[in-house]
Design a protein around this motif. Structure first.
Motif, PDB file in Angstrom:
ATOM      1  N   ASP A   1       0.839  -1.214   0.000  1.00 29.93           N
ATOM      2  CA  ASP A   1       0.000   0.000   0.000  1.00 29.93           C
ATOM      3  C   ASP A   1       0.869   1.258   0.000  1.00 29.93           C
ATOM      4  O   ASP A   1       0.560   2.241  -0.673  1.00 29.93           O
ATOM      5  CB  ASP A   1      -0.913   0.013   1.234  1.00 29.93           C
ATOM      6  CG  ASP A   1      -1.933  -1.115   1.180  1.00 29.93           C
ATOM      7  OD1 ASP A   1      -2.282  -1.535   0.067  1.00 29.93           O
ATOM      8  OD2 ASP A   1      -2.358  -1.576   2.257  1.00 29.93           O
TER       9      ASP A   1
ATOM     10  N   LEU B   1       2.186   1.784  -3.386  1.00 33.49           N
ATOM     11  CA  LEU B   1       1.148   2.337  -4.272  1.00 33.49           C
ATOM     12  C   LEU B   1       1.034   3.853  -4.060  1.00 33.49           C
ATOM     13  O   LEU B   1       0.996   4.624  -5.027  1.00 33.49           O
ATOM     14  CB  LEU B   1      -0.202   1.648  -3.986  1.00 33.49           C
ATOM     15  CG  LEU B   1      -1.414   2.239  -4.693  1.00 33.49           C
ATOM     16  CD1 LEU B   1      -1.257   2.118  -6.221  1.00 33.49           C
ATOM     17  CD2 LEU B   1      -2.700   1.531  -4.248  1.00 33.49           C
ATOM     18  N   ALA B   2       1.025   4.255  -2.785  1.00 37.81           N
ATOM     19  CA  ALA B   2       0.966   5.702  -2.498  1.00 37.81           C
ATOM     20  C   ALA B   2       2.167   6.395  -3.134  1.00 37.81           C
ATOM     21  O   ALA B   2       2.047   7.462  -3.747  1.00 37.81           O
ATOM     22  CB  ALA B   2       0.941   5.935  -0.990  1.00 37.81           C
TER      23      ALA B   2
ATOM     24  N   LYS C   1       3.798   5.521  -5.779  1.00 39.11           N
ATOM     25  CA  LYS C   1       3.651   5.625  -7.247  1.00 39.11           C
ATOM     26  C   LYS C   1       2.717   6.770  -7.608  1.00 39.11           C
ATOM     27  O   LYS C   1       2.950   7.488  -8.584  1.00 39.11           O
ATOM     28  CB  LYS C   1       3.098   4.313  -7.811  1.00 39.11           C
ATOM     29  CG  LYS C   1       4.092   3.172  -7.803  1.00 39.11           C
ATOM     30  CD  LYS C   1       3.459   1.946  -8.443  1.00 39.11           C
ATOM     31  CE  LYS C   1       3.903   0.672  -7.784  1.00 39.11           C
ATOM     32  NZ  LYS C   1       3.145  -0.495  -8.213  1.00 39.11           N
ATOM     33  N   ILE C   2       1.666   6.946  -6.824  1.00 41.92           N
ATOM     34  CA  ILE C   2       0.714   8.029  -7.128  1.00 41.92           C
ATOM     35  C   ILE C   2       1.365   9.398  -6.868  1.00 41.92           C
ATOM     36  O   ILE C   2       1.240  10.318  -7.669  1.00 41.92           O
ATOM     37  CB  ILE C   2      -0.579   7.842  -6.295  1.00 41.92           C
ATOM     38  CG1 ILE C   2      -1.282   6.552  -6.748  1.00 41.92           C
ATOM     39  CG2 ILE C   2      -1.504   9.048  -6.438  1.00 41.92           C
ATOM     40  CD1 ILE C   2      -2.462   6.149  -5.910  1.00 41.92           C
ATOM     41  N   ILE C   3       2.104   9.490  -5.780  1.00 41.29           N
ATOM     42  CA  ILE C   3       2.794  10.762  -5.487  1.00 41.29           C
ATOM     43  C   ILE C   3       3.831  11.025  -6.581  1.00 41.29           C
ATOM     44  O   ILE C   3       3.980  12.137  -7.080  1.00 41.29           O
ATOM     45  CB  ILE C   3       3.439  10.725  -4.080  1.00 41.29           C
ATOM     46  CG1 ILE C   3       2.349  10.578  -3.007  1.00 41.29           C
ATOM     47  CG2 ILE C   3       4.274  11.985  -3.828  1.00 41.29           C
ATOM     48  CD1 ILE C   3       2.858  10.207  -1.629  1.00 41.29           C
ATOM     49  N   ASN C   4       4.541   9.956  -6.957  1.00 48.06           N
ATOM     50  CA  ASN C   4       5.558  10.090  -7.996  1.00 48.06           C
ATOM     51  C   ASN C   4       4.972  10.655  -9.292  1.00 48.06           C
ATOM     52  O   ASN C   4       5.558  11.529  -9.933  1.00 48.06           O
ATOM     53  CB  ASN C   4       6.178   8.709  -8.271  1.00 48.06           C
ATOM     54  CG  ASN C   4       7.185   8.749  -9.389  1.00 48.06           C
ATOM     55  OD1 ASN C   4       8.197   9.431  -9.284  1.00 48.06           O
ATOM     56  ND2 ASN C   4       6.895   8.052 -10.469  1.00 48.06           N
ATOM     57  N   LYS C   5       3.775  10.174  -9.649  1.00 44.96           N
ATOM     58  CA  LYS C   5       3.141  10.624 -10.904  1.00 44.96           C
ATOM     59  C   LYS C   5       2.932  12.142 -10.854  1.00 44.96           C
ATOM     60  O   LYS C   5       3.191  12.852 -11.809  1.00 44.96           O
ATOM     61  CB  LYS C   5       1.805   9.885 -11.058  1.00 44.96           C
ATOM     62  CG  LYS C   5       1.123  10.128 -12.351  1.00 44.96           C
ATOM     63  CD  LYS C   5       0.021   9.094 -12.574  1.00 44.96           C
ATOM     64  CE  LYS C   5      -0.838   9.515 -13.759  1.00 44.96           C
ATOM     65  NZ  LYS C   5      -2.077  10.145 -13.368  1.00 44.96           N
ATOM     66  N   GLN C   6       2.511  12.600  -9.683  1.00 51.52           N
ATOM     67  CA  GLN C   6       2.246  14.042  -9.526  1.00 51.52           C
ATOM     68  C   GLN C   6       3.568  14.835  -9.500  1.00 51.52           C
ATOM     69  O   GLN C   6       3.677  15.893 -10.105  1.00 51.52           O
ATOM     70  CB  GLN C   6       1.452  14.252  -8.222  1.00 51.52           C
ATOM     71  CG  GLN C   6       0.608  15.478  -8.186  1.00 51.52           C
ATOM     72  CD  GLN C   6      -0.557  15.447  -9.181  1.00 51.52           C
ATOM     73  OE1 GLN C   6      -0.767  14.466  -9.871  1.00 51.52           O
ATOM     74  NE2 GLN C   6      -1.288  16.540  -9.257  1.00 51.52           N
TER      75      GLN C   6
ATOM     76  N   THR D   1      -3.018  11.615  -0.180  1.00 50.34           N
ATOM     77  CA  THR D   1      -2.874  10.315  -0.857  1.00 50.34           C
ATOM     78  C   THR D   1      -2.565   9.219   0.164  1.00 50.34           C
ATOM     79  O   THR D   1      -3.198   8.158   0.183  1.00 50.34           O
ATOM     80  CB  THR D   1      -1.737  10.396  -1.911  1.00 50.34           C
ATOM     81  OG1 THR D   1      -2.079  11.415  -2.850  1.00 50.34           O
ATOM     82  CG2 THR D   1      -1.542   9.086  -2.638  1.00 50.34           C
TER      83      THR D   1
ATOM     84  N   ILE E   1      -5.086   6.100   1.065  1.00 48.96           N
ATOM     85  CA  ILE E   1      -4.692   4.725   0.720  1.00 48.96           C
ATOM     86  C   ILE E   1      -4.609   3.867   1.985  1.00 48.96           C
ATOM     87  O   ILE E   1      -5.077   2.733   2.021  1.00 48.96           O
ATOM     88  CB  ILE E   1      -3.376   4.720  -0.068  1.00 48.96           C
ATOM     89  CG1 ILE E   1      -3.714   5.182  -1.488  1.00 48.96           C
ATOM     90  CG2 ILE E   1      -2.722   3.341  -0.091  1.00 48.96           C
ATOM     91  CD1 ILE E   1      -2.593   5.175  -2.460  1.00 48.96           C
TER      92      ILE E   1
ATOM     93  N   GLY F   1       5.352  -0.099 -14.251  1.00 50.71           N
ATOM     94  CA  GLY F   1       4.781   0.562 -13.072  1.00 50.71           C
ATOM     95  C   GLY F   1       5.026  -0.200 -11.778  1.00 50.71           C
ATOM     96  O   GLY F   1       4.183  -0.216 -10.880  1.00 50.71           O
TER      97      GLY F   1
END
Ligand code: AFP
Length: 340
Positions: free
Chosen positions: A33, A36-37, A39-44, A77, A81, A192
């Motif tokens: 988890d 995953l957080a 990866k989402i922060i990384n995208k931003q 985020t 999560i 990913g």
């Protein structure tokens, strides 16, 4: 690691868990988890500069520090999560005043709590320098089946079950430590997934880099000045003067220290007699990681991991890194820096 074969972080964590027949897999699932957080922060973070992502949010956090838009995004985020996770009873964040206990049945029956600094080094966001997320995982001490309590978050670092960081640098990496080992995983953008790239990290016993905000030295003790002079003094046999490197993002400075060796210091000074960095969100998780990798961490006389926290946003001085370099620094500052 077999050459050419990618091992994902999930595969690795599950293999490690299998070595402990009594393990339930909850810690592995929590690490997934957190990945995953990340990866989402990384995208931003990777989009920063393109959208309305850069800049100040306009509010200040509990420590009176200005929050950036990405600080808020990363914090929300992680909170969401971990709330949807089946393995986290609650969280405490450097950006929030108090801990948050998730009160649904799954969460109340979860045995772990997580503390995090959602975006460490956020003053570097606008200049494209490395930043990171730091996390610490404890087994709760409160009764299972009930909401977690503040006592779950006020445990000394020696009770950590795992800790890690995600660094958003030239690549994105997640490094996590258990009591057994420290391993690093690089995000492979095409699939990913975080994949094992730095197995069994060991912090070199010696190094040639010292990392400190030397611009603050006017506020340091005489003993600290003595150590800084030692770092800058010429001694060819001992490899001095050392190089000085300081990014101002603890994750980035510590990642370099862990991989290449060196010492990172944020001492107490005249304007911050208890130090600046936060014990539970920054220093304990980093201390746990560096110790698990064979390095050394102190805040003067004592090991940071032995401090019993009394409040969520407690601060501490820190000397951390290669074992021999930290021991040498202590010869200069032992008594004076023992403020906690
Ligand atoms: P920010 O997240 O506010 O940028 O603070 C970063 C930090 O907590 C840590 O990551 C750095 O090592 C340290 O502060 C830098 O502090 P100085 O700017 O006082 O050197």
């Amino acid at each position: 690691m077999q050459s050419g074969k990618l091992v994902t972080m999930d595969e690795f964590t599950i293999q490690e868990t299998r070595k402990f027949p009594q393990a339930t897999g909850e810690l592995s699932s929590l690490l997934r988890d957190l990945g995953l957080a990340g990866k989402i922060i990384n995208k931003q973070v990777r989009k920063a500069g393109l959208g309305d992502v850069l800049g100040k949010h306009g509010a200040t956090n509990v420590q009176g520090e200005e929050q950036m838009k990405l600080d808020i995004f990363a914090n929300e985020t992680l909170i969401n999560i971990l709330k949807n996770s089946t393995d986290c009873a609650g969280i405490a964040s450097e950006e929030n005043d108090d801990h948050l206990s998730y009160e649904d049945t799954f969460s109340a029956n979860s045995k772990y709590v997580v503390l995090f600094d959602p975006l460490d080094g956020s003053s570097n966001i606008d200049v494209n320098a490395p930043i990171g997320t730091i996390f610490a995982i404890y087994r709760r001490v409160s009764e299972l089946g009930k909401p977690c309590t503040e006592a779950d978050f006020l445990q000394p670092g020696s009770r950590l079950m795992a800790a890690g960081y995600i660094i958003y640098g030239s690549s994105t990496m997640m490094v996590y430590a258990t009591k057994v080992s420290v391993n690093g995983f690089t995000l492979e953008p095409s699939i990913g997934e975080f994949c094992l790239s730095h197995p069994n990290i060991k912090c070199p016993e010696d190094g040639k880099i010292y990392s400190i905000n030397q611009g603050n030295s006017i506020k340091y003790t005489q003993e600290m000045h003595g150590y800084l002079n030692y770092c800058m003094e010429e001694n060819k046999e001992e490899g001095r003067p050392y190089s000085q490197r300081y990014i101002g993002s603890m994750v980035a400075d510590l990642h370099r220290t862990l991989v290449k060796g060196g010492i990172f210091i944020y001492p107490a000074d005249k304007s911050a007699p208890k130090g600046k960095l936060r014990l539970q969100y920054e220093c304990n998780p980093m201390a746990f990681i560096v110790e698990a990798a064979g390095g050394k961490v102190v805040c003067g006389k004592r090991n940071i991991l032995d401090i019993q926290p009394t409040e969520l946003h407690q601060r501490t001085p820190i000397f951390i890194g290669s074992k021999n370099m930290v021991s040498k620094a202590l010869e200069f500052v032992r008594e004076k820096e023992a403020v906690v």
